[in-house]
Design an enzyme around this catalytic site. Structure first.
Site, PDB file in Angstrom:
ATOM      1  N   GLN A  20      89.504  76.520  62.610  1.00  0.00           N
ATOM      2  CA  GLN A  20      90.603  76.710  62.943  1.00  0.00           C
ATOM      3  C   GLN A  20      92.038  78.048  62.468  1.00  0.00           C
ATOM      4  O   GLN A  20      91.661  78.441  63.049  1.00  0.00           O
ATOM      5  CB  GLN A  20      91.254  76.235  64.054  1.00  0.00           C
ATOM      6  N   ASP A  60      81.908  73.003  48.170  1.00  0.00           N
ATOM      7  CA  ASP A  60      82.055  71.615  49.180  1.00  0.00           C
ATOM      8  C   ASP A  60      83.830  70.777  47.704  1.00  0.00           C
ATOM      9  O   ASP A  60      83.491  70.418  46.760  1.00  0.00           O
ATOM     10  CB  ASP A  60      80.945  70.826  48.632  1.00  0.00           C
ATOM     11  N   TYR A 150      91.851  59.194  61.517  1.00  0.00           N
ATOM     12  CA  TYR A 150      92.408  60.042  61.287  1.00  0.00           C
ATOM     13  C   TYR A 150      93.607  59.837  61.095  1.00  0.00           C
ATOM     14  O   TYR A 150      94.271  60.141  60.278  1.00  0.00           O
ATOM     15  CB  TYR A 150      92.378  61.026  62.235  1.00  0.00           C
ATOM     16  N   LYS A 154      95.687  59.888  57.659  1.00  0.00           N
ATOM     17  CA  LYS A 154      96.642  61.679  57.397  1.00  0.00           C
ATOM     18  C   LYS A 154      98.404  60.530  56.317  1.00  0.00           C
ATOM     19  O   LYS A 154      98.847  60.919  56.163  1.00  0.00           O
ATOM     20  CB  LYS A 154      97.098  62.399  58.565  1.00  0.00           C
TER      21      LYS A 154
END
Ligand code: NAD
Ligand code: AKB
Length: 325
Positions: A20, A60, A150, A154
Protein backbone atom coordinates in the site's frame (compact mmCIF):
# COMPACT_ATOMS: atom_id res chain seq x y z
CA UNK A 1 11.54 23.41 5.17
CA UNK A 2 15.31 22.96 4.76
CA UNK A 3 16.26 19.83 2.85
CA UNK A 4 19.62 18.08 2.75
CA UNK A 5 21.25 18.50 -0.63
CA UNK A 6 20.53 15.26 -2.49
CA UNK A 7 23.73 14.37 -4.33
CA UNK A 8 23.64 12.18 -7.46
CA UNK A 9 25.63 9.66 -5.41
CA UNK A 10 22.54 8.87 -3.28
CA UNK A 11 20.72 5.68 -4.26
CA UNK A 12 17.55 4.53 -2.56
CA UNK A 13 16.28 0.96 -2.05
CA UNK A 14 12.63 0.45 -1.07
CA UNK A 15 12.06 -3.01 0.45
CA UNK A 16 8.41 -4.15 0.30
CA UNK A 17 7.72 -1.73 -2.54
CA UNK A 18 4.62 -3.42 -3.98
CA UNK A 19 2.37 -2.79 -0.97
CA UNK A 20 0.00 0.00 0.00
CA UNK A 21 2.70 2.52 0.93
CA UNK A 22 5.51 1.30 -1.32
CA UNK A 23 3.50 1.71 -4.52
CA UNK A 24 3.01 5.42 -3.83
CA UNK A 25 6.34 6.04 -2.11
CA UNK A 26 8.44 4.65 -4.97
CA UNK A 27 6.56 6.79 -7.51
CA UNK A 28 7.11 9.96 -5.45
CA UNK A 29 10.76 9.20 -4.69
CA UNK A 30 11.42 8.63 -8.40
CA UNK A 31 9.67 11.90 -9.23
CA UNK A 32 11.86 13.78 -6.77
CA UNK A 33 15.19 11.96 -7.06
CA UNK A 34 15.21 10.38 -10.51
CA UNK A 35 13.87 7.11 -11.87
CA UNK A 36 17.17 5.22 -11.85
CA UNK A 37 18.16 6.41 -8.35
CA UNK A 38 15.29 4.50 -6.73
CA UNK A 39 15.34 0.69 -6.75
CA UNK A 40 12.02 -1.00 -5.94
CA UNK A 41 12.07 -4.48 -4.37
CA UNK A 42 9.53 -6.95 -3.04
CA UNK A 43 9.04 -10.63 -2.35
CA UNK A 44 6.61 -10.63 -5.29
CA UNK A 45 7.92 -10.70 -8.85
CA UNK A 46 7.39 -7.42 -10.69
CA UNK A 47 4.79 -7.16 -13.43
CA UNK A 48 5.58 -5.57 -16.80
CA UNK A 49 4.23 -2.16 -15.67
CA UNK A 50 6.50 -2.10 -12.61
CA UNK A 51 9.54 -3.12 -14.67
CA UNK A 52 8.86 -0.31 -17.14
CA UNK A 53 8.86 2.29 -14.35
CA UNK A 54 12.40 1.76 -13.07
CA UNK A 55 14.89 -0.67 -11.51
CA UNK A 56 13.31 -3.60 -9.67
CA UNK A 57 14.78 -6.50 -7.67
CA UNK A 58 12.84 -9.48 -6.43
CA UNK A 59 14.09 -9.71 -2.86
CA UNK A 60 13.18 -11.46 0.39
CA UNK A 61 13.84 -9.05 3.25
CA UNK A 62 14.73 -12.06 5.41
CA UNK A 63 17.61 -12.99 3.09
CA UNK A 64 20.47 -10.86 4.39
CA UNK A 65 23.01 -12.08 1.80
CA UNK A 66 20.73 -11.18 -1.11
CA UNK A 67 19.89 -7.83 0.52
CA UNK A 68 23.61 -7.11 0.82
CA UNK A 69 24.18 -8.15 -2.81
CA UNK A 70 21.43 -5.78 -4.02
CA UNK A 71 22.88 -2.95 -1.92
CA UNK A 72 26.34 -3.50 -3.42
CA UNK A 73 25.09 -4.04 -6.98
CA UNK A 74 23.19 -0.74 -7.05
CA UNK A 75 25.46 1.29 -4.75
CA UNK A 76 22.54 1.81 -2.33
CA UNK A 77 23.01 4.54 0.30
CA UNK A 78 19.50 4.64 1.87
CA UNK A 79 16.90 1.95 2.60
CA UNK A 80 13.18 2.43 3.20
CA UNK A 81 12.12 -0.86 4.85
CA UNK A 82 8.37 -1.44 4.37
CA UNK A 83 8.12 -5.25 4.40
CA UNK A 84 6.06 -6.37 7.41
CA UNK A 85 2.93 -8.22 8.49
CA UNK A 86 0.28 -5.72 9.61
CA UNK A 87 -1.93 -5.90 12.70
CA UNK A 88 -4.76 -8.20 11.59
CA UNK A 89 -2.57 -10.63 9.63
CA UNK A 90 0.04 -10.67 12.39
CA UNK A 91 -2.51 -11.76 15.02
CA UNK A 92 -3.26 -14.80 12.85
CA UNK A 93 0.41 -15.68 12.35
CA UNK A 94 2.22 -14.32 15.41
CA UNK A 95 5.53 -16.19 15.21
CA UNK A 96 6.08 -15.42 11.55
CA UNK A 97 5.04 -11.78 12.09
CA UNK A 98 7.65 -11.44 14.82
CA UNK A 99 10.29 -13.07 12.59
CA UNK A 100 9.56 -10.93 9.53
CA UNK A 101 9.04 -7.63 11.34
CA UNK A 102 12.14 -7.96 13.53
CA UNK A 103 14.69 -9.86 11.40
CA UNK A 104 14.20 -7.65 8.35
CA UNK A 105 14.85 -4.62 10.56
CA UNK A 106 17.98 -6.18 12.08
CA UNK A 107 19.36 -6.94 8.60
CA UNK A 108 18.99 -3.32 7.57
CA UNK A 109 20.31 -1.94 10.89
CA UNK A 110 23.35 -4.21 10.62
CA UNK A 111 24.04 -3.08 7.03
CA UNK A 112 24.09 0.48 8.35
CA UNK A 113 26.25 -0.41 11.38
CA UNK A 114 28.72 -2.03 8.97
CA UNK A 115 28.68 1.27 6.99
CA UNK A 116 27.27 -0.24 3.77
CA UNK A 117 24.35 2.25 3.84
CA UNK A 118 24.03 5.73 5.37
CA UNK A 119 20.38 6.17 6.34
CA UNK A 120 17.32 4.03 7.19
CA UNK A 121 13.60 4.71 7.12
CA UNK A 122 11.51 2.16 9.03
CA UNK A 123 7.85 2.85 9.86
CA UNK A 124 6.31 2.35 13.27
CA UNK A 125 2.58 2.64 13.98
CA UNK A 126 -0.08 3.88 16.39
CA UNK A 127 -0.20 0.13 17.23
CA UNK A 128 2.64 0.70 19.72
CA UNK A 129 -0.02 2.11 22.06
CA UNK A 130 -2.27 -0.13 24.14
CA UNK A 131 -5.25 0.06 26.47
CA UNK A 132 -3.23 1.66 29.28
CA UNK A 133 -2.26 4.63 27.07
CA UNK A 134 -4.36 7.84 27.27
CA UNK A 135 -6.59 7.53 24.17
CA UNK A 136 -7.31 11.19 23.45
CA UNK A 137 -4.47 13.30 22.09
CA UNK A 138 -2.02 10.53 22.88
CA UNK A 139 1.31 12.21 23.65
CA UNK A 140 4.69 11.31 22.18
CA UNK A 141 6.02 10.10 25.52
CA UNK A 142 3.48 8.02 27.44
CA UNK A 143 2.67 4.52 28.64
CA UNK A 144 3.43 2.08 25.83
CA UNK A 145 2.01 -1.41 26.44
CA UNK A 146 0.85 -2.74 23.05
CA UNK A 147 -1.79 -5.48 23.04
CA UNK A 148 -0.97 -7.02 19.64
CA UNK A 149 1.96 -8.95 18.18
CA UNK A 150 2.26 -6.25 15.54
CA UNK A 151 2.35 -3.51 18.19
CA UNK A 152 4.95 -5.40 20.23
CA UNK A 153 7.13 -5.70 17.10
CA UNK A 154 6.79 -1.96 16.43
CA UNK A 155 7.60 -1.09 20.04
CA UNK A 156 10.67 -3.34 19.96
CA UNK A 157 11.67 -1.95 16.56
CA UNK A 158 11.54 1.61 17.90
CA UNK A 159 13.78 0.68 20.81
CA UNK A 160 16.27 -1.07 18.52
CA UNK A 161 16.37 1.90 16.10
CA UNK A 162 17.16 4.21 19.01
CA UNK A 163 19.76 1.79 20.37
CA UNK A 164 21.56 1.54 16.99
CA UNK A 165 21.51 5.35 16.73
CA UNK A 166 23.03 5.91 20.18
CA UNK A 167 25.37 2.92 20.25
CA UNK A 168 26.53 2.83 16.63
CA UNK A 169 25.61 6.22 15.13
CA UNK A 170 23.16 4.62 12.66
CA UNK A 171 20.95 7.34 11.09
CA UNK A 172 17.48 5.85 11.70
CA UNK A 173 14.26 7.77 11.07
CA UNK A 174 10.73 6.61 11.85
CA UNK A 175 7.09 7.68 12.06
CA UNK A 176 4.20 6.17 13.99
CA UNK A 177 1.78 6.17 11.06
CA UNK A 178 -1.94 6.25 11.77
CA UNK A 179 -4.22 4.18 9.48
CA UNK A 180 -3.39 5.15 5.90
CA UNK A 181 -5.96 5.70 3.16
CA UNK A 182 -5.24 5.98 -0.55
CA UNK A 183 -6.78 5.18 -3.91
CA UNK A 184 -3.68 4.02 -5.83
CA UNK A 185 -3.03 0.78 -3.93
CA UNK A 186 -4.85 -1.76 -1.76
CA UNK A 187 -4.25 -2.06 2.00
CA UNK A 188 -2.37 -5.15 3.20
CA UNK A 189 -4.08 -6.70 6.24
CA UNK A 190 -4.51 -3.98 8.85
CA UNK A 191 -7.27 -3.01 11.26
CA UNK A 192 -7.77 0.38 9.58
CA UNK A 193 -8.27 -1.16 6.09
CA UNK A 194 -12.05 -0.62 6.33
CA UNK A 195 -11.48 3.07 5.67
CA UNK A 196 -10.14 2.22 2.19
CA UNK A 197 -12.65 -0.55 1.37
CA UNK A 198 -15.58 1.72 2.23
CA UNK A 199 -14.82 4.10 -0.67
CA UNK A 200 -14.55 1.26 -3.20
CA UNK A 201 -17.82 -0.30 -2.02
CA UNK A 202 -19.59 3.07 -1.95
CA UNK A 203 -18.86 3.45 -5.66
CA UNK A 204 -19.42 -0.19 -6.61
CA UNK A 205 -22.51 -1.18 -4.58
CA UNK A 206 -23.67 1.90 -2.60
CA UNK A 207 -23.36 -0.09 0.64
CA UNK A 208 -20.64 -1.30 3.00
CA UNK A 209 -20.51 -3.56 6.07
CA UNK A 210 -17.87 -2.30 8.47
CA UNK A 211 -15.83 -4.79 10.51
CA UNK A 212 -15.45 -2.06 13.16
CA UNK A 213 -18.52 -0.92 15.08
CA UNK A 214 -20.06 2.54 15.26
CA UNK A 215 -18.13 4.89 17.52
CA UNK A 216 -14.71 3.33 16.86
CA UNK A 217 -12.72 6.51 16.42
CA UNK A 218 -9.17 5.97 15.15
CA UNK A 219 -6.32 8.21 13.97
CA UNK A 220 -6.08 8.16 10.16
CA UNK A 221 -4.16 9.93 7.39
CA UNK A 222 -4.52 10.43 3.64
CA UNK A 223 -1.67 8.83 1.71
CA UNK A 224 -0.33 12.04 0.08
CA UNK A 225 0.25 13.44 3.60
CA UNK A 226 1.94 10.20 4.71
CA UNK A 227 4.26 10.14 1.70
CA UNK A 228 5.14 13.81 2.21
CA UNK A 229 5.89 13.22 5.91
CA UNK A 230 8.05 10.19 5.07
CA UNK A 231 10.25 11.99 2.57
CA UNK A 232 10.30 15.12 4.75
CA UNK A 233 11.67 13.29 7.80
CA UNK A 234 14.25 11.48 5.65
CA UNK A 235 15.42 14.68 3.97
CA UNK A 236 15.52 16.82 7.13
CA UNK A 237 18.97 17.65 8.51
CA UNK A 238 20.07 15.02 11.04
CA UNK A 239 20.21 17.52 13.92
CA UNK A 240 16.46 18.18 13.58
CA UNK A 241 15.64 14.52 14.20
CA UNK A 242 15.74 14.50 17.98
CA UNK A 243 13.61 11.36 18.43
CA UNK A 244 15.25 8.21 17.06
CA UNK A 245 12.55 5.79 18.20
CA UNK A 246 9.59 7.05 16.16
CA UNK A 247 7.61 10.30 15.93
CA UNK A 248 3.87 10.57 16.60
CA UNK A 249 2.17 11.74 13.40
CA UNK A 250 -1.42 12.99 13.12
CA UNK A 251 -3.71 13.69 10.21
CA UNK A 252 -7.37 13.29 11.17
CA UNK A 253 -9.55 11.08 13.41
CA UNK A 254 -12.95 9.58 12.62
CA UNK A 255 -15.31 6.68 13.33
CA UNK A 256 -17.01 4.51 10.64
CA UNK A 257 -20.27 6.52 10.81
CA UNK A 258 -18.34 9.76 10.21
CA UNK A 259 -16.55 8.53 7.08
CA UNK A 260 -19.93 7.17 5.91
CA UNK A 261 -21.54 10.59 6.46
CA UNK A 262 -18.77 12.28 4.49
CA UNK A 263 -19.33 9.81 1.61
CA UNK A 264 -23.11 10.43 1.78
CA UNK A 265 -22.46 14.10 0.93
CA UNK A 266 -21.34 12.83 -2.51
CA UNK A 267 -23.40 9.62 -2.74
CA UNK A 268 -26.65 10.29 -0.78
CA UNK A 269 -28.02 6.72 -1.05
CA UNK A 270 -24.84 5.14 0.41
CA UNK A 271 -25.63 2.87 3.39
CA UNK A 272 -23.31 1.56 6.11
CA UNK A 273 -23.99 -1.45 8.36
CA UNK A 274 -21.83 -3.05 11.06
CA UNK A 275 -20.53 -6.59 11.68
CA UNK A 276 -17.57 -6.24 14.07
CA UNK A 277 -15.02 -9.09 14.07
CA UNK A 278 -11.69 -9.82 15.82
CA UNK A 279 -10.28 -6.51 14.56
CA UNK A 280 -12.63 -4.62 16.92
CA UNK A 281 -10.50 -5.60 19.95
CA UNK A 282 -7.37 -4.38 18.16
CA UNK A 283 -9.00 -1.05 17.29
CA UNK A 284 -10.30 -0.68 20.87
CA UNK A 285 -6.73 -0.92 22.17
CA UNK A 286 -5.49 1.96 19.99
CA UNK A 287 -5.69 5.75 20.53
CA UNK A 288 -8.53 7.86 19.19
CA UNK A 289 -6.35 10.88 18.41
CA UNK A 290 -2.66 11.69 18.38
CA UNK A 291 -0.64 14.66 19.62
CA UNK A 292 2.19 15.20 17.12
CA UNK A 293 3.65 18.37 18.64
CA UNK A 294 7.23 17.03 18.50
CA UNK A 295 7.07 16.24 14.75
CA UNK A 296 5.65 19.71 14.10
CA UNK A 297 8.25 21.46 16.26
CA UNK A 298 11.35 19.44 15.38
CA UNK A 299 11.12 19.11 11.59
CA UNK A 300 8.10 21.16 10.57
CA UNK A 301 5.39 18.52 10.01
CA UNK A 302 1.94 19.83 9.04
CA UNK A 303 -0.89 17.74 7.52
CA UNK A 304 -2.92 19.06 4.59
CA UNK A 305 -5.91 16.71 4.41
CA UNK A 306 -8.98 16.50 6.66
CA UNK A 307 -11.82 14.00 6.24
CA UNK A 308 -13.90 16.09 3.80
CA UNK A 309 -10.93 16.98 1.58
CA UNK A 310 -9.80 13.34 1.54
CA UNK A 311 -13.29 12.00 0.67
CA UNK A 312 -13.62 14.40 -2.26
CA UNK A 313 -10.21 13.42 -3.62
CA UNK A 314 -10.72 9.67 -3.06
CA UNK A 315 -14.08 9.60 -4.82
CA UNK A 316 -12.94 11.67 -7.81
CA UNK A 317 -9.88 9.49 -8.36
CA UNK A 318 -11.61 6.15 -7.78
CA UNK A 319 -14.44 7.15 -10.14
CA UNK A 320 -11.85 7.87 -12.83
CA UNK A 321 -10.10 4.60 -12.11
CA UNK A 322 -13.32 2.55 -12.38
CA UNK A 323 -14.30 4.40 -15.56
CA UNK A 324 -11.10 3.12 -17.21
CA UNK A 325 -11.65 -0.58 -16.39
P1 NAD B 1 1.58 -3.88 2.79
O1 NAD B 1 1.22 -5.16 3.46
O2 NAD B 1 0.59 -3.22 1.92
O3 NAD B 1 2.94 -4.05 1.97
C1 NAD B 1 4.02 -4.79 2.45
C2 NAD B 1 4.81 -5.29 1.25
O4 NAD B 1 5.91 -6.04 1.76
C3 NAD B 1 4.00 -6.21 0.33
O5 NAD B 1 4.11 -5.79 -1.02
C4 NAD B 1 4.65 -7.58 0.54
O6 NAD B 1 4.66 -8.38 -0.65
C5 NAD B 1 6.05 -7.17 0.94
N1 NAD B 1 6.73 -8.23 1.69
C6 NAD B 1 6.21 -9.07 2.59
N2 NAD B 1 7.15 -9.92 3.04
C7 NAD B 1 8.29 -9.58 2.40
C8 NAD B 1 9.60 -10.08 2.44
N3 NAD B 1 9.94 -11.12 3.20
N4 NAD B 1 10.52 -9.49 1.65
C9 NAD B 1 10.20 -8.45 0.85
N5 NAD B 1 8.97 -7.94 0.76
C10 NAD B 1 8.02 -8.50 1.54
O7 NAD B 1 2.03 -2.88 3.96
P2 NAD B 1 2.02 -1.28 3.93
O8 NAD B 1 0.67 -0.85 4.35
O9 NAD B 1 2.60 -0.78 2.68
O10 NAD B 1 2.98 -1.00 5.18
C11 NAD B 1 4.36 -0.80 5.02
C12 NAD B 1 4.95 -0.52 6.39
O11 NAD B 1 4.28 0.59 6.99
C13 NAD B 1 4.81 -1.67 7.39
O12 NAD B 1 5.95 -1.69 8.23
C14 NAD B 1 3.62 -1.28 8.21
O13 NAD B 1 3.67 -1.83 9.50
C15 NAD B 1 3.78 0.22 8.26
N6 NAD B 1 2.51 0.91 8.54
C16 NAD B 1 1.51 0.90 7.64
C17 NAD B 1 0.30 1.53 7.93
C18 NAD B 1 -0.84 1.55 6.96
O14 NAD B 1 -1.94 2.01 7.32
N7 NAD B 1 -0.65 1.08 5.72
C19 NAD B 1 0.15 2.17 9.18
C20 NAD B 1 1.17 2.10 10.11
C21 NAD B 1 2.38 1.49 9.77
C1 AKB C 1 -2.95 -1.57 10.72
O1 AKB C 1 -4.18 -1.36 10.85
O2 AKB C 1 -2.38 -2.60 11.06
C2 AKB C 1 -2.11 -0.45 10.17
C3 AKB C 1 -1.53 0.37 11.27
C4 AKB C 1 -2.31 1.45 11.87
O3 AKB C 1 -0.42 0.12 11.68
N1 AKB C 1 -2.92 0.32 9.28
Amino acid sequence: MTMDIFTPMEKILVVGSSGQIGTELVAELRKQFGQTNVVASDLKPADADQLALGPYEQLDALDKDRLFAVVKQHGITQIYLLAALLSATAEKNPMFAWKLNMESLFHVLELAREKHIKKIYWPSSIAVFGTTTPQENTPQFTVIEPATVYGISKQAGERWCEWYFHKHGVDTRSLRYPGLIGWKSAPGGGTTDYAVHIYHEALKSRKYTSFLKQGTTLPMMYMPDAIRATIQIMESPAEKIKIRGAYNLAGMSFAPEEIAASIQKHIPDFQISYAPDFRQAIADSWPKSIDDTEARNHWGWKPEFDLEKMTTDMLVNLKNLYAKV
